[in-house]
Design a protein around this motif. Structure first.
Motif, PDB file in Angstrom:
ATOM      1  N   LYS A 159     145.153 126.286  28.981  1.00  0.00           N
ATOM      2  CA  LYS A 159     145.629 126.903  27.725  1.00  0.00           C
ATOM      3  C   LYS A 159     144.703 128.035  27.315  1.00  0.00           C
ATOM      4  CE  LYS A 159     148.201 123.014  25.863  1.00  0.00           C
ATOM      5  NZ  LYS A 159     148.132 121.795  25.091  1.00  0.00           N
ATOM      6  N   GLU A 160     143.404 127.803  27.472  1.00  0.00           N
ATOM      7  CA  GLU A 160     142.432 128.861  27.131  1.00  0.00           C
ATOM      8  C   GLU A 160     142.654 130.105  27.984  1.00  0.00           C
ATOM      9  OE1 GLU A 160     138.794 125.988  26.032  1.00  0.00           O
ATOM     10  OE2 GLU A 160     138.321 127.529  27.537  1.00  0.00           O
ATOM     11  N   LEU A 161     142.950 129.893  29.256  1.00  0.00           N
ATOM     12  CA  LEU A 161     143.180 131.039  30.154  1.00  0.00           C
ATOM     13  C   LEU A 161     144.403 131.829  29.688  1.00  0.00           C
ATOM     14  CD1 LEU A 161     142.493 129.469  33.677  1.00  0.00           C
ATOM     15  CD2 LEU A 161     141.048 131.062  32.414  1.00  0.00           C
ATOM     16  N   VAL A 162     145.470 131.107  29.375  1.00  0.00           N
ATOM     17  CA  VAL A 162     146.702 131.794  28.963  1.00  0.00           C
ATOM     18  C   VAL A 162     146.462 132.520  27.642  1.00  0.00           C
ATOM     19  CG1 VAL A 162     149.104 131.441  28.252  1.00  0.00           C
ATOM     20  CG2 VAL A 162     148.179 130.217  30.235  1.00  0.00           C
ATOM     21  N   GLU A 163     145.779 131.850  26.715  1.00  0.00           N
ATOM     22  CA  GLU A 163     145.519 132.481  25.399  1.00  0.00           C
ATOM     23  C   GLU A 163     144.666 133.741  25.533  1.00  0.00           C
ATOM     24  OE1 GLU A 163     143.909 129.203  23.188  1.00  0.00           O
ATOM     25  OE2 GLU A 163     145.888 128.234  23.142  1.00  0.00           O
ATOM     26  N   THR A 164     143.822 133.782  26.554  1.00  0.00           N
ATOM     27  CA  THR A 164     142.971 134.970  26.721  1.00  0.00           C
ATOM     28  C   THR A 164     143.556 135.929  27.766  1.00  0.00           C
ATOM     29  OG1 THR A 164     141.618 133.661  28.243  1.00  0.00           O
ATOM     30  CG2 THR A 164     140.798 133.874  25.988  1.00  0.00           C
ATOM     31  N   GLY A 165     144.853 135.778  28.053  1.00  0.00           N
ATOM     32  CA  GLY A 165     145.574 136.725  28.906  1.00  0.00           C
ATOM     33  C   GLY A 165     145.189 136.666  30.367  1.00  0.00           C
ATOM     34  N   ARG A 166     144.719 135.494  30.840  1.00  0.00           N
ATOM     35  CA  ARG A 166     144.307 135.413  32.241  1.00  0.00           C
ATOM     36  C   ARG A 166     145.269 134.537  33.060  1.00  0.00           C
ATOM     37  NH1 ARG A 166     138.064 134.086  31.653  1.00  0.00           N
ATOM     38  NH2 ARG A 166     138.854 133.015  29.806  1.00  0.00           N
ATOM     39  N   LYS A 167     146.443 135.109  33.345  1.00  0.00           N
ATOM     40  CA  LYS A 167     147.369 134.390  34.248  1.00  0.00           C
ATOM     41  C   LYS A 167     147.063 134.793  35.677  1.00  0.00           C
ATOM     42  CE  LYS A 167     151.231 132.776  31.684  1.00  0.00           C
ATOM     43  NZ  LYS A 167     152.640 132.420  31.833  1.00  0.00           N
ATOM     44  N   ALA A 168     147.324 133.882  36.601  1.00  0.00           N
ATOM     45  CA  ALA A 168     146.979 134.150  38.007  1.00  0.00           C
ATOM     46  C   ALA A 168     148.152 134.779  38.747  1.00  0.00           C
ATOM     47  CB  ALA A 168     146.617 132.838  38.690  1.00  0.00           C
ATOM     48  N   ASP A 169     147.855 135.756  39.606  1.00  0.00           N
ATOM     49  CA  ASP A 169     148.885 136.258  40.527  1.00  0.00           C
ATOM     50  C   ASP A 169     148.962 135.365  41.755  1.00  0.00           C
ATOM     51  OD1 ASP A 169     149.726 138.786  39.165  1.00  0.00           O
ATOM     52  OD2 ASP A 169     147.547 139.049  39.227  1.00  0.00           O
ATOM     53  N   VAL A 170     147.792 134.939  42.216  1.00  0.00           N
ATOM     54  CA  VAL A 170     147.754 133.895  43.253  1.00  0.00           C
ATOM     55  C   VAL A 170     146.784 132.821  42.774  1.00  0.00           C
ATOM     56  CG1 VAL A 170     148.326 135.178  45.370  1.00  0.00           C
ATOM     57  CG2 VAL A 170     145.988 135.178  44.525  1.00  0.00           C
ATOM     58  N   LEU A 171     147.163 131.590  43.024  1.00  0.00           N
ATOM     59  CA  LEU A 171     146.286 130.476  42.640  1.00  0.00           C
ATOM     60  C   LEU A 171     146.103 129.584  43.860  1.00  0.00           C
ATOM     61  CD1 LEU A 171     146.322 128.286  39.508  1.00  0.00           C
ATOM     62  CD2 LEU A 171     146.510 127.184  41.743  1.00  0.00           C
ATOM     63  N   HIS A 172     144.861 129.258  44.168  1.00  0.00           N
ATOM     64  CA  HIS A 172     144.577 128.356  45.280  1.00  0.00           C
ATOM     65  C   HIS A 172     144.117 127.003  44.742  1.00  0.00           C
ATOM     66  CE1 HIS A 172     144.695 131.391  48.502  1.00  0.00           C
ATOM     67  NE2 HIS A 172     144.272 132.213  47.559  1.00  0.00           N
ATOM     68  N   ALA A 173     144.566 125.983  45.392  1.00  0.00           N
ATOM     69  CA  ALA A 173     144.073 124.632  45.080  1.00  0.00           C
ATOM     70  C   ALA A 173     143.957 123.907  46.419  1.00  0.00           C
ATOM     71  CB  ALA A 173     145.041 123.917  44.150  1.00  0.00           C
ATOM     72  N   ASN A 174     142.782 124.008  47.027  1.00  0.00           N
ATOM     73  CA  ASN A 174     142.575 123.433  48.352  1.00  0.00           C
ATOM     74  C   ASN A 174     141.828 122.108  48.242  1.00  0.00           C
ATOM     75  OD1 ASN A 174     143.742 125.624  49.491  1.00  0.00           O
ATOM     76  ND2 ASN A 174     141.875 126.464  50.398  1.00  0.00           N
ATOM     77  N   ASN A 175     142.377 121.091  48.839  1.00  0.00           N
ATOM     78  CA  ASN A 175     141.693 119.790  48.880  1.00  0.00           C
ATOM     79  C   ASN A 175     141.245 119.331  47.512  1.00  0.00           C
ATOM     80  OD1 ASN A 175     141.832 119.566  51.759  1.00  0.00           O
ATOM     81  ND2 ASN A 175     140.435 121.322  51.738  1.00  0.00           N
ATOM     82  N   VAL A 176     142.111 119.514  46.523  1.00  0.00           N
ATOM     83  CA  VAL A 176     141.755 119.041  45.182  1.00  0.00           C
ATOM     84  C   VAL A 176     142.842 118.133  44.625  1.00  0.00           C
ATOM     85  CG1 VAL A 176     142.583 121.196  44.094  1.00  0.00           C
ATOM     86  CG2 VAL A 176     141.048 119.693  42.849  1.00  0.00           C
ATOM     87  N   LEU A 177     144.106 118.353  44.986  1.00  0.00           N
ATOM     88  CA  LEU A 177     145.144 117.509  44.374  1.00  0.00           C
ATOM     89  C   LEU A 177     145.086 116.072  44.871  1.00  0.00           C
ATOM     90  CD1 LEU A 177     148.272 119.685  43.705  1.00  0.00           C
ATOM     91  CD2 LEU A 177     146.290 119.217  42.304  1.00  0.00           C
ATOM     92  N   ALA A 178     144.368 115.859  45.973  1.00  0.00           N
ATOM     93  CA  ALA A 178     144.145 114.476  46.400  1.00  0.00           C
ATOM     94  C   ALA A 178     143.121 113.791  45.493  1.00  0.00           C
ATOM     95  CB  ALA A 178     143.645 114.463  47.841  1.00  0.00           C
ATOM     96  N   HIS A 179     142.352 114.610  44.759  1.00  0.00           N
ATOM     97  CA  HIS A 179     141.188 114.077  44.034  1.00  0.00           C
ATOM     98  C   HIS A 179     141.408 113.827  42.546  1.00  0.00           C
ATOM     99  CE1 HIS A 179     139.491 115.937  47.602  1.00  0.00           C
ATOM    100  NE2 HIS A 179     138.307 115.454  47.346  1.00  0.00           N
ATOM    101  N   VAL A 180     142.558 114.235  42.009  1.00  0.00           N
ATOM    102  CA  VAL A 180     142.670 114.229  40.542  1.00  0.00           C
ATOM    103  C   VAL A 180     143.556 113.086  40.047  1.00  0.00           C
ATOM    104  CG1 VAL A 180     142.105 116.646  40.189  1.00  0.00           C
ATOM    105  CG2 VAL A 180     144.452 116.062  40.733  1.00  0.00           C
ATOM    106  N   PRO A 181     142.951 112.068  39.421  1.00  0.00           N
ATOM    107  CA  PRO A 181     143.767 110.959  38.928  1.00  0.00           C
ATOM    108  C   PRO A 181     144.789 111.418  37.879  1.00  0.00           C
ATOM    109  CG  PRO A 181     141.402 110.492  38.643  1.00  0.00           C
ATOM    110  CD  PRO A 181     141.515 111.873  39.194  1.00  0.00           C
TER     111      PRO A 181
END
Ligand code: TYD
Length: 419
Positions: A159-181
Motif C-alpha cells: 500500500k505504501e508503494l502504491v501511495e507513493t506512486g511506485r508501481k512495478a513494470d516487472v516484478l520478480h518473486a523467486n523462491n519466496v512464495l514457497a516461504h510465506v505462510p
C-alpha cells in the motif's frame, strides 16, 4: 505425524491428508556457532510433516514457524552460486529486451536477497527496488547499488508503494512464495503493485519434480508450500491475477517459472493449458499421486545411509559439500552425524566456522577439501552438482570421489575426464 488439526493455509479447508513425516527436525538454516554448541540442549526442533489439501490440492507442511524466527538474519546468499547469478542475468536481459525497459520503468523484487538479480537491471539503467526482511543480505544488496526496503512484503508495504506512486513494470518473486505462510496477503500485494501492462515473474520449486525425483530434503520449515500449476493458478485467480505463461526450469532440482498478469490484461499462452492438462493426467490434484512418496523416500534414505556407513566401515573418510538447508534435512533425517561425516565445505563466509544444525558437523572453506583429501564427498547441494564438480576438478584428479545423493545415488568416478 502432526497431532494438531489440519487447516489449509491456502483455502482453510480442514481436509488434509498426510504425505510424509520427517519427525522433529531443527530449523534447516539455523547454523550454530561454537558457543551455541555448548548450549545445544536448547536447540529448537519442530515437527516436519507434509500434507496434501484435498480441497485445493496445495501441498504444504503442517506447522508454520513464525517468519521472524527464520528470515531476519539470513544464512542464504543467492550470489554464492554462479549458476543462480547467470540464470538471473539471462532472464533480465530477455525482459529488458522484450518489454523495452529503460529509465522510466521500475523493476521490483520481492525477497531480493543480496541483489543477485536486480543488479542486472541497475547495470542496464532500469530503476530497481528490492524488498527483503533480512538486514544482513540487504546490506550486501545496497553495496551493489540495489536500493532495498528491509521489511516483509505484504499489505502494508505494498500500500505504501502504491501511495507513493511506485508501481512495478516487472516484478520478480523467486523462491519466496514457497516461504510465506500468509500466502494470499503476499499474492494480493503483488497484484496491488502491478498495473494492467505489468508482469510478475514468479519462480518456485515444482512439486512434480520433488515427488518424482524424491527430493525429500527440500522439505523444511521455511518451505511452507510445494506448488503444482493447478494449485498455484487457483491462488493467483482468487487474488486478481492469472498465469499467462509458464516454463519448467532446472533451478533447485526443477522449478516453475510463472508469468502472471492482472486477469484479462494479456493473452494466455497455450503452454499454460498444456501443463495443466499434463498435471491432470498425472493426477496431482488427487492424493493417490502422493501415496507412495513416503515409502520411496525411506528407500532412498536407507540407500544413502548404507552407502556412507559402508564406506566408513572400510576405513574411508567421508566429507560433505554445501551447507545447504536441504543438507541439514538430509543429514538429520537420515541420522548422519560427526561419526560419519568429517566436515562440510561451503563457500559462504557466513557459514564457515559454524556447525550444521542438529548433527553439529563443522563447516569449513572449500580449500579444506584438497588439503584434507577425504576419500568421498557427499554433495548436499546436489542441485549445483555440475558447478561444484567442475570447480573441484583438482580434488577428483587426486583421487577424491563425489557422491551425488539425489535424484539417484551416484558415485562419480575419480577421473574428471569421465562422467
Ligand atoms: P542451495 O542448494 O542453494 O540451497 P538451500 O539452502 O535452499 O538448500 O545451497 C547451496 C549451498 O552450497 C550454499 O550454502 C552455497 C554452497 N555452494 C558452495 O559452497 N559452492 C558452490 O560452488 C555452490 C554452487 C554452492
Amino acid at each position: 505425524m502432526h497431532n494438531g488439526t489440519f487447516s489449509c493455509r491456502g483455502c482453510s479447508s480442514p481436509q488434509g491428508r498426510g504425505i510424509l513425516s520427517l519427525g522433529d527436525m531443527p530449523l534447516a538454516n539455523a547454523l550454530l556457532t561454537a558457543e551455541d554448541l555448548d548450549r545445544s540442549a536448547e536447540e529448537k526442533r519442530y515437527p516436519l510433516d507434509l500434507f496434501f489439501c484435498e480441497a485445493c490440492c496445495l501441498v504444504q507442511i503442517g506447522e508454520a514457524v513464525p517468519p521472524e524466527e527464520l528470515f531476519t538474519d539470513y544464512a542464504y546468499f543467492s550470489s554464492q552460486s554462479s549458476t543462480m547469478v547467470t540464470h538471473a542475468e539471462r532472464l533480465v536481459e530477455q525482459l529488458v529486451h522484450e518489454r523495452q525497459l529503460g529509465s522510466g520503468n521500475l523493476a521490483l523484487e520481492v525477497a531480493s536477497n543480496d541483489g543477485y538479480l536486480l543488479q542486472h537491471y541497475v547495470r542496464r539503467g532500469v530503476p530497481v527496488l528490492g524488498i527483503d526482511p533480512a538486514a544482513n543480505v540487504v546490506a550486501l544488496a545496497e553495496e551493489k547499488g540495489v536500493q532495498t526496503i528491509c521489511d516483509f512484503f505484504g499489505d502494508r508495504v505494498s500500500k505504501e508503494l502504491v501511495e507513493t506512486g511506485r508501481k512495478a513494470d516487472v516484478l520478480h518473486a523467486n523462491n519466496v512464495l514457497a516461504h510465506v505462510p500468509n500466502l494470499d496477503e503476499v499474492v494480493r500485494s503483488i497484484a496491488r503493485v502491478l498495473s494492467t501492462s505489468s508482469v510478475a515473474i514468479i519462480e518456485t520449486p515444482y512439486v512434480v519434480e520433488m515427488i518424482e525425483k524424491l527430493e525429500f530434503d527440500t522439505i523444511y520449515h521455511e518451505h511452507v508450500f510445494y506448488y503444482s500449476l493447478s494449485a498455484f493458478a487457483r491462488i493467483l485467480r482468487r487474488n486478481g491475477l492469472e498465469a499467462v505463461d509458464v516454463e519448467r526450469i532446472p533451478m533447485h532440482g526443477g522449478s516453475l517459472r510463472v508469468f502472471a498478469q492482472r486477469i484479462a490484461t494479456g493473452g494466455v499462452h497455450e503452454r499454460v493449458r498444456g501443463l495443466l492438462e499434463e498435471e491432470e493426467r498425472l493426477g496431482v490434484c488427487r492424493f493417490d499421486y502422493y501415496a507412495d512418496f513416503a515409502r520411496r523416500v525411506t528407500d532412498v534414505q536407507v540407500d544413502i545411509r548404507q552407502t556412507v556407513e559402508g564406506l566408513r566401515a572400510q576405513g574411508k573418510r567421508v566429507a560433505a559439500y554445501g551447507a545447504a538447508a536441504k543438507g541439514s534435512i538430509l543429514l538429520n533425517s537420515i541420522g548422519l552425524g560427526r561419526e560419519s561425516i568429517d566436515f562440510v565445505v561451503d563457500s559462504t563466509p557466513y557459514k564457515q566456522g559454524r556447525y550444521m544444525p542438529g548433527v553439529h558437523i563443522p563447516i569449513v572453506p572449500p580449500e579444506h577439501l584438497v588439503q584434507e583429501m577425504p576419500d568421498f564427498t557427499l554433495i548436499l547441494a546436489w542441485n549445483f552438482a555440475g558447478e561444484i564438480v567442475a570447480k573441484e576438478e583438482d580434488y577428483r584428479r587426486r583421487g577424491g570421489r563425489f557422491i551425488v545423493p539425489i535424484p539417484n545415488l551416484t558415485v562419480l568416478s575419480g577421473d574428471p575426464s569421465l562422467a
